[in-house]
Design an enzyme around this catalytic site. Structure first.
Site, PDB file in Angstrom:
ATOM      1  N   GLY A 173     -24.772   5.828  -0.565  1.00  0.00           N
ATOM      2  CA  GLY A 173     -25.725   6.731  -1.191  1.00  0.00           C
ATOM      3  C   GLY A 173     -25.141   8.070  -1.575  1.00  0.00           C
ATOM      4  O   GLY A 173     -25.835   8.935  -2.121  1.00  0.00           O
TER       5      GLY A 173
ATOM      6  N   SER B  42     -13.993  -3.798   0.874  1.00  0.00           N
ATOM      7  CA  SER B  42     -14.972  -3.015   0.118  1.00  0.00           C
ATOM      8  C   SER B  42     -16.413  -3.416   0.464  1.00  0.00           C
ATOM      9  O   SER B  42     -17.243  -3.620  -0.429  1.00  0.00           O
ATOM     10  CB  SER B  42     -14.738  -3.178  -1.390  1.00  0.00           C
ATOM     11  N   PRO B  43     -16.736  -3.522   1.759  1.00  0.00           N
ATOM     12  CA  PRO B  43     -18.087  -3.957   2.132  1.00  0.00           C
ATOM     13  C   PRO B  43     -19.172  -2.930   1.818  1.00  0.00           C
ATOM     14  O   PRO B  43     -20.359  -3.266   1.837  1.00  0.00           O
ATOM     15  CB  PRO B  43     -17.964  -4.183   3.645  1.00  0.00           C
ATOM     16  N   ILE B  44     -18.765  -1.692   1.532  1.00  0.00           N
ATOM     17  CA  ILE B  44     -19.743  -0.663   1.157  1.00  0.00           C
ATOM     18  C   ILE B  44     -19.618  -0.365  -0.340  1.00  0.00           C
ATOM     19  O   ILE B  44     -20.062   0.666  -0.832  1.00  0.00           O
ATOM     20  CB  ILE B  44     -19.545   0.604   2.017  1.00  0.00           C
TER      21      ILE B  44
ATOM     22  N   HIS C  94      -1.419 -11.846  -0.461  1.00  0.00           N
ATOM     23  CA  HIS C  94      -2.260 -10.785  -1.024  1.00  0.00           C
ATOM     24  C   HIS C  94      -3.008 -11.245  -2.272  1.00  0.00           C
ATOM     25  O   HIS C  94      -4.207 -10.994  -2.426  1.00  0.00           O
ATOM     26  CB  HIS C  94      -1.399  -9.558  -1.346  1.00  0.00           C
TER      27      HIS C  94
ATOM     28  N   TYR D 152       0.825  -1.200   0.000  1.00  0.00           N
ATOM     29  CA  TYR D 152       0.000   0.000   0.000  1.00  0.00           C
ATOM     30  C   TYR D 152       0.861   1.253   0.000  1.00  0.00           C
ATOM     31  O   TYR D 152       1.483   1.612   0.986  1.00  0.00           O
ATOM     32  CB  TYR D 152      -0.942   0.018   1.209  1.00  0.00           C
TER      33      TYR D 152
ATOM     34  N   GLY E  58     -17.912   2.791  -1.472  1.00  0.00           N
ATOM     35  CA  GLY E  58     -18.688   3.975  -1.118  1.00  0.00           C
ATOM     36  C   GLY E  58     -20.040   4.065  -1.766  1.00  0.00           C
ATOM     37  O   GLY E  58     -20.876   4.878  -1.360  1.00  0.00           O
TER      38      GLY E  58
END
Length: 335
Positions: A213, A204-206, A125, A55, A209
């Site tokens: 919303g 990336s559970p959302i 990874h 990263y 982004g």
């Protein structure tokens, strides 16, 4: 807040993905802001922090993110679970390579940057097509025996690859892409992991982004180092196509006095006992908002109604969970 287990590792039910402090979402914050964000997350109750040796970006060096996390948590390191990830560079793969010493050398550099003498969870990874996953599993077993790591895991793998590795050295966790828009893991990964007592750590559970919303078809992502430009669901056409899902989340958010992002995390926590999502954000307010989702509990009726509504929606755009090192890095992905 009820703690959860990733294998034998006890953690907060939601962890913190730290990538955004070094890479992936455009301009990174000032170092002190990032350190403060991590410490605020810990003060709020987060005990699970995720990073990786790769990263960084064009302006920063490999290990940049590990260095930030290491400095931030040094005073309370023994109270938390740290996960980092190994990346075997293609040029390191040779016919006569000593895989044990190669992997251990990577780990030792990570330990130094993280200011610790052990890593709780050490992931591969991405699977390197030229390095058998069984060989990596064997080395991870030796590192566990030496006390340098407590457990190990794989990222972005199917159940066949997972099984090959698990048969050599029991796997602690699988870090795969999983969210309302990406549910490949429902088919085989979750059933296998529940049976074998393996944790599933969705990144990336959302959905980068989208499920908050706050992203619309008019959203402009940053021009430099913003992985969202490559997320299939975040093309303008797919944002519009997936809007009904956001509308459903917004309706439930109003009922529960929550945010759509929190509902998407609460849905995940209700669905599986072995799941510990790691939403990533570089914004301190969003980080605390995401962690607060562990206090939002869907009733059985609410969950089944929500699940039923989601199942009726067509999903536009798909990335999937099977990604090799060659594919992922050639397409500019690092998460």
């Amino acid at each position: 807040m009820k703690k959860r287990f990733i294998g034998k590792l006890e953690v907060s039910p939601i962890g913190m993905g730290c990538m955004g402090f070094s890479h992936g979402y455009g301009k990174i914050p000032e170092k002190q802001y990032s350190i403060e964000a991590i410490r605020k997350a810990y003060a709020f109750g987060c005990t699970f922090f995720d990073t990786a040796e790769v990263y960084g970006n064009e302006l920063y060096w490999e290990g940049h993110n590990e260095e930030i996390l290491g400095e931030a948590v040094e005073s309370f390191r023994k109270n938390i679970v740290i996960a980092t990830k190994l990346h075997i560079h293609d040029e390191e793969v040779t016919p006569n390579m000593d895989l044990y010493h190669l992997i251990k050398s990577h780990l030792e550099k990570s330990l130094k940057r993280l200011r610790t003498d052990y890593v709780d969870l050490y992931y591969l990874h991405r699977v390197n097509e030229f390095v058998p996953v069984e060989d990596v599993a064997y080395v991870m077993g030796k590192l566990i025996d030496e006390g340098l790591i407590k457990g190990w895991g794989l990222s972005q793998v199917d159940v066949d690859t997972l099984d090959k590795a698990h048969r050599v050295t029991p796997v602690t966790a699988v870090q795969n892409l999983y969210n309302i828009l990406e549910r490949d893991c429902d088919d085989e990964i979750f059933p296998y992991c529940i049976e074998k007592n393996i944790g599933v750590v969705p990144f990336s559970p959302i959905a980068s982004g989208f499920l908050s919303g706050k992203i619309t078809a008019k959203t402009e992502f940053e021009k430099v180092d913003d992985v969202r430009k490559f997320v299939p669901q975040l093309t303008k056409e797919n944002i519009e196509g997936n809007q009904p899902i956001v509308n459903i989340l917004q309706n439930y958010a109003k009922k529960k006095k929550a945010t759509p992002a929190q509902i998407s995390l609460a849905w995940m926590l209700k669905k599986y006992p072995n799941v510990v999502p790691i939403p990533g954000s570089k914004n301190q307010e969003r980080i605390i908002e995401n962690l607060s989702a562990w206090d939002i509990e869907l009733t059985d009726e609410e969950f089944y109604e929500l699940q039923s509504a989601l199942d009726k929606c067509e999903i536009y755009g798909h990335r999937g969970i099977v990604e090799t090192q060659q594919k992922i890095f050639s397409n500019h992905w690092k998460k």
